[in-house]
Write an enzyme that holds these catalytic residues in place. Structure first.
Site, PDB file in Angstrom:
ATOM      1  CG  HIS A 267      10.263   0.888  28.593  1.00  0.00           C
ATOM      2  ND1 HIS A 267      10.998   0.161  27.712  1.00  0.00           N
ATOM      3  CD2 HIS A 267      11.084   1.905  28.976  1.00  0.00           C
ATOM      4  CE1 HIS A 267      12.194   0.693  27.562  1.00  0.00           C
ATOM      5  NE2 HIS A 267      12.287   1.766  28.308  1.00  0.00           N
ATOM      6  CG  HIS A 307       9.936  -3.069  19.636  1.00  0.00           C
ATOM      7  ND1 HIS A 307      10.601  -1.997  19.083  1.00  0.00           N
ATOM      8  CD2 HIS A 307      10.551  -3.349  20.801  1.00  0.00           C
ATOM      9  CE1 HIS A 307      11.594  -1.656  19.878  1.00  0.00           C
ATOM     10  NE2 HIS A 307      11.601  -2.449  20.937  1.00  0.00           N
ATOM     11  CG  ASP A 363      10.117  -6.919  28.020  1.00  0.00           C
ATOM     12  OD1 ASP A 363       9.879  -5.837  27.457  1.00  0.00           O
ATOM     13  OD2 ASP A 363      11.034  -7.075  28.832  1.00  0.00           O
TER      14      ASP A 363
HETATM   15  C1  SDX Z   1      10.497  -2.792  25.545  1.00  0.00           C
HETATM   16  O1  SDX Z   1      11.597   1.026  22.633  1.00  0.00           O
HETATM   17  C2  SDX Z   1      12.314   0.021  22.968  1.00  0.00           C
HETATM   18  O2  SDX Z   1      13.300  -0.267  22.346  1.00  0.00           O
HETATM   19  C3  SDX Z   1      11.856  -0.737  24.196  1.00  0.00           C
HETATM   20  C4  SDX Z   1      12.653  -2.031  24.465  1.00  0.00           C
HETATM   21  C5  SDX Z   1      14.046  -1.725  24.942  1.00  0.00           C
HETATM   22  O3  SDX Z   1      14.901  -2.608  24.824  1.00  0.00           O
HETATM   23  O4  SDX Z   1      14.254  -0.629  25.538  1.00  0.00           O
HETATM   24  O5  SDX Z   1      12.680  -2.831  23.315  1.00  0.00           O
HETATM   25  C6  SDX Z   1      11.987  -2.830  25.618  1.00  0.00           C
HETATM   26  O6  SDX Z   1       9.904  -1.930  26.157  1.00  0.00           O
HETATM   27  C7  SDX Z   1       9.779  -3.803  24.669  1.00  0.00           C
HETATM   28  C8  SDX Z   1       8.216  -3.568  24.622  1.00  0.00           C
HETATM   29  C9  SDX Z   1       7.608  -4.240  25.865  1.00  0.00           C
HETATM   30  N1  SDX Z   1       6.189  -3.881  25.957  1.00  0.00           N
HETATM   31  C10 SDX Z   1       5.221  -4.826  25.741  1.00  0.00           C
HETATM   32  O7  SDX Z   1       5.427  -5.994  25.401  1.00  0.00           O
HETATM   33  C11 SDX Z   1       3.809  -4.331  26.010  1.00  0.00           C
HETATM   34  C12 SDX Z   1       2.901  -4.792  24.888  1.00  0.00           C
HETATM   35  N2  SDX Z   1       3.271  -4.065  23.657  1.00  0.00           N
HETATM   36  C13 SDX Z   1       2.604  -2.871  23.352  1.00  0.00           C
HETATM   37  O8  SDX Z   1       2.026  -2.148  24.355  1.00  0.00           O
HETATM   38  C14 SDX Z   1       3.146  -2.100  22.147  1.00  0.00           C
HETATM   39  O9  SDX Z   1       3.416  -3.007  21.171  1.00  0.00           O
HETATM   40  C15 SDX Z   1       4.358  -1.212  22.369  1.00  0.00           C
HETATM   41  C16 SDX Z   1       4.142  -0.241  23.491  1.00  0.00           C
HETATM   42  C17 SDX Z   1       5.557  -2.021  22.639  1.00  0.00           C
HETATM   43  C18 SDX Z   1       4.552  -0.425  21.073  1.00  0.00           C
HETATM   44  O10 SDX Z   1       3.454   0.380  20.917  1.00  0.00           O
HETATM   45  P1  SDX Z   1       3.297   1.369  19.655  1.00  0.00           P
HETATM   46  O11 SDX Z   1       4.477   1.336  18.773  1.00  0.00           O
HETATM   47  O12 SDX Z   1       2.861   2.694  20.189  1.00  0.00           O
HETATM   48  O13 SDX Z   1       2.176   0.698  18.832  1.00  0.00           O
HETATM   49  P2  SDX Z   1       0.638   0.913  19.105  1.00  0.00           P
HETATM   50  O14 SDX Z   1       0.335   0.782  20.572  1.00  0.00           O
HETATM   51  O15 SDX Z   1       0.211   2.144  18.390  1.00  0.00           O
HETATM   52  O16 SDX Z   1       0.019  -0.394  18.387  1.00  0.00           O
HETATM   53  C19 SDX Z   1      -0.260  -0.416  16.982  1.00  0.00           C
HETATM   54  C20 SDX Z   1      -1.427  -1.377  16.847  1.00  0.00           C
HETATM   55  C21 SDX Z   1      -2.636  -0.979  17.709  1.00  0.00           C
HETATM   56  O17 SDX Z   1      -3.783  -1.572  17.111  1.00  0.00           O
HETATM   57  P3  SDX Z   1      -4.813  -0.581  16.271  1.00  0.00           P
HETATM   58  O18 SDX Z   1      -5.109   0.590  17.167  1.00  0.00           O
HETATM   59  O19 SDX Z   1      -3.971  -0.203  15.045  1.00  0.00           O
HETATM   60  O20 SDX Z   1      -5.983  -1.446  15.976  1.00  0.00           O
HETATM   61  O21 SDX Z   1      -1.046  -2.686  17.342  1.00  0.00           O
HETATM   62  C22 SDX Z   1      -1.811  -3.013  18.480  1.00  0.00           C
HETATM   63  C23 SDX Z   1      -2.413  -1.710  19.009  1.00  0.00           C
HETATM   64  O22 SDX Z   1      -3.636  -1.970  19.696  1.00  0.00           O
HETATM   65  N3  SDX Z   1      -0.901  -3.599  19.452  1.00  0.00           N
HETATM   66  C24 SDX Z   1      -1.181  -4.665  20.184  1.00  0.00           C
HETATM   67  C25 SDX Z   1      -0.017  -4.911  20.928  1.00  0.00           C
HETATM   68  N4  SDX Z   1       0.911  -3.985  20.642  1.00  0.00           N
HETATM   69  C26 SDX Z   1       0.363  -3.174  19.730  1.00  0.00           C
HETATM   70  N5  SDX Z   1      -2.302  -5.430  20.259  1.00  0.00           N
HETATM   71  C27 SDX Z   1      -2.229  -6.459  21.117  1.00  0.00           C
HETATM   72  N6  SDX Z   1      -1.162  -6.769  21.862  1.00  0.00           N
HETATM   73  C28 SDX Z   1      -0.037  -6.016  21.806  1.00  0.00           C
HETATM   74  N7  SDX Z   1       1.011  -6.320  22.540  1.00  0.00           N
END
Ligand code: SDX
Length: 428
Positions: A267, A307, A363
């Site tokens: 997050h 996201h 971010d």
């Molecule tokens: C913020 O919710 C909000 O609005 C938050 C925010 C706000 O203003 O409050 O916008 C601020 O928190 C932004 C997010 C910051 N976090 C990151 O940058 C961390 C990296 N991102 C991820 O961990 C992920 O994308 C999330 C947590 C942001 C979202 O996760 P989801 O929606 O639960 O998606 P998921 O983890 O189920 O991913 C779906 C697929 C998976 O692959 P498969 O299992 O389908 O093969 O996408 C892949 C994930 O492995 N994936 C990524 C990835 N994010 C998702 N692979 C590589 N790098 C990534 N960053």
């Protein structure tokens, strides 16, 4: 066409008409679906609330497919270009843009509430010098509430408003004082002649000069970053704010809980994780190998990408990337931005990211600016939390005023052991 869902329970052959309202059905309407009179009835199972609306809200609208973000109906692009952060905080908290007089009163109130009770220094000085700024922030927000015991009267609108003003005003002082304590510098007190971002820079960086003068380009850049981070509908930390606030605890404790959720690397902690990732990649030539590691599924994530809602470019990332170059005009370019831009270019052309609709989020670029503004990496999430308190507080008061809301208490699917008797020690 009736706005209903007809459900047939094939276990009993019975059918049920469930009303559809605002694109949802009420989960409670499923409880009538039973196989026997004493059956509890159907529930929904939705870990992480992937497809569950927890509330009705008029504060922030996001269209993840189109990459749209609006605060109270105003596009984020227009607010970032034309408004100030305190003006946006007023909008989020009150629902309308302030008149000239309303804004002047709000700015005056916030400006004249930035001072902390002098006792607070003992708490700040009690942290180890290397205590993480977010740990300091979370503790400080909870402690701030102990100075205002009347804050527990959350049903009184005047008392609520007073605490909202105090939290929005004092959050920059808390952040700056904790930073000065970390680096062993004397506290720099608020200067009421300065803007909100200017005052924060003053309390962070004032040295021995009689009066600190913020660089206007950097002051404006920080104000825009505050606007872009102010709210984001039902994200993880806002969900924490609403859930904890639903027990009718004081807003300081609820903000501390929300800040704790924001601290996580998935997050708000992602902005710090992005810089660590860019430093680890180290050079343009190392990018292909890093991308390969991310795609290998061993768990390495491209931090700052992806996201839950945006399946398009996060509009805030676009705006932050623009601010970065304005800041670099003054501070000199942060060399890591070249790696970030190349990483984005490669990722956006790669099937792995395209298929999963992974784009830069808020971010991905923000840490590059904070680093150029000489904030230590550990403070990046604090810089996210500072403006987000106005979003959390707007969501909190909307929850308190919502007749649909009550204390948050989800159900569960029990998967544990069936009833059994205690086993004496010599029988185990
Ligand atoms: C913020 O919710 C909000 O609005 C938050 C925010 C706000 O203003 O409050 O916008 C601020 O928190 C932004 C997010 C910051 N976090 C990151 O940058 C961390 C990296 N991102 C991820 O961990 C992920 O994308 C999330 C947590 C942001 C979202 O996760 P989801 O929606 O639960 O998606 P998921 O983890 O189920 O991913 C779906 C697929 C998976 O692959 P498969 O299992 O389908 O093969 O996408 C892949 C994930 O492995 N994936 C990524 C990835 N994010 C998702 N692979 C590589 N790098 C990534 N960053």
């Amino acid at each position: 066409m009736p706005e209903t869902l007809t459900i047939t329970d094939n276990r009993t052959g019975k059918t049920y008409d469930v009303p559809i309202k605002e694109g949802t059905i009420k989960a409670l309407d499923l409880r009538q679906i039973k196989i026997a009179e004493d059956d509890f009835g159907l529930m929904t199972y939705d870990p992480a609330f992937m497809n569950t609306a927890s509330c009705r809200s008029s504060i922030t609208y996001i269209d993840g497919d189109k990459g749209i973000l609006e605060y109270r109906g105003y596009p984020i692009e227009q607010l970032a270009e034309k408004a100030t952060y305190l003006e946006v905080a007023y909008l989020l908290l009150n629902g309308e843009l302030p008149s000239k007089e309303q804004l002047a009163n709000w700015v005056d109130t916030v400006t004249h509430h930035t001072i902390l009770n002098e006792n607070f220094r003992h708490l700040i000085d009690s942290f180890r010098y290397n205590a993480h700024p977010m740990g300091r922030f979370i503790s400080s927000m909870a402690a701030l509430g102990t100075f205002y015991p009347e804050a527990k009267n959350i049903s009184d609108a005047t008392t609520r408003q007073k605490q909202i003003e105090r939290i929005v005003a004092k959050v920059i002082t808390i952040a700056a004082f904790n930073y000065r304590s970390m680096v062993g510098m004397p506290y720099a007190y608020p200067d009421n002649d300065l803007s909100y971002p200017g005052n924060f820079l003053n309390m962070m960086y004032k040295m021995t000069e009689v009066k600190y003068t913020p660089n206007p380009v950097l002051e404006h850049a920080l104000d825009v970053l505050f606007i872009l981070h102010a709210d984001h509908e039902q994200n993880c930390s806002t969900n924490a704010m609403r859930a904890v606030g639903s027990s009718e605890v004081d807003p300081y404790s609820a903000v501390a809980a929300a800040a704790a959720a924001l601290f996580g690397p998935l997050h708000g902690g992602a902005n710090e994780a992005v810089i660590k990732m860019l430093n680890e990649i180290g050079s343009m030539s190392a990018i292909p190998d890093f991308i390969k590691r991310v795609k290998s599924g061993e768990g390495t994530k491209l931090m700052g990408f992806g996201h839950r809602v945006y399946k398009n470019y996060d509009p805030r990332a676009k705006l932050i990337k623009k601010v970065a170059y304005d800041v670099f005009e003054v501070t000199g370019k942060n060399p890591l931005i070249d790696i970030a831009v190349e990483l984005e270019r490669i990722a956006l052309e790669d099937e792995y990211f395209i298929k999963r609709k992974l784009y830069p989020n808020v971010d991905f670029y923000s840490g590059l600016i904070y680093q150029a503004l000489r904030f230590p990496m550990e403070m990046f999430t604090v810089l996210f939390a500072i403006p987000r308190v106005s979003g959390w507080l707007a969501q909190w008061q909307e929850m308190l005023d919502d007749p649909d809301q009550k204390i948050a208490r989800p159900r569960q699917i029990f998967t544990g052991a069936a009833r059994r008797d205690y086993v004496a020690m010599d029988q185990r």
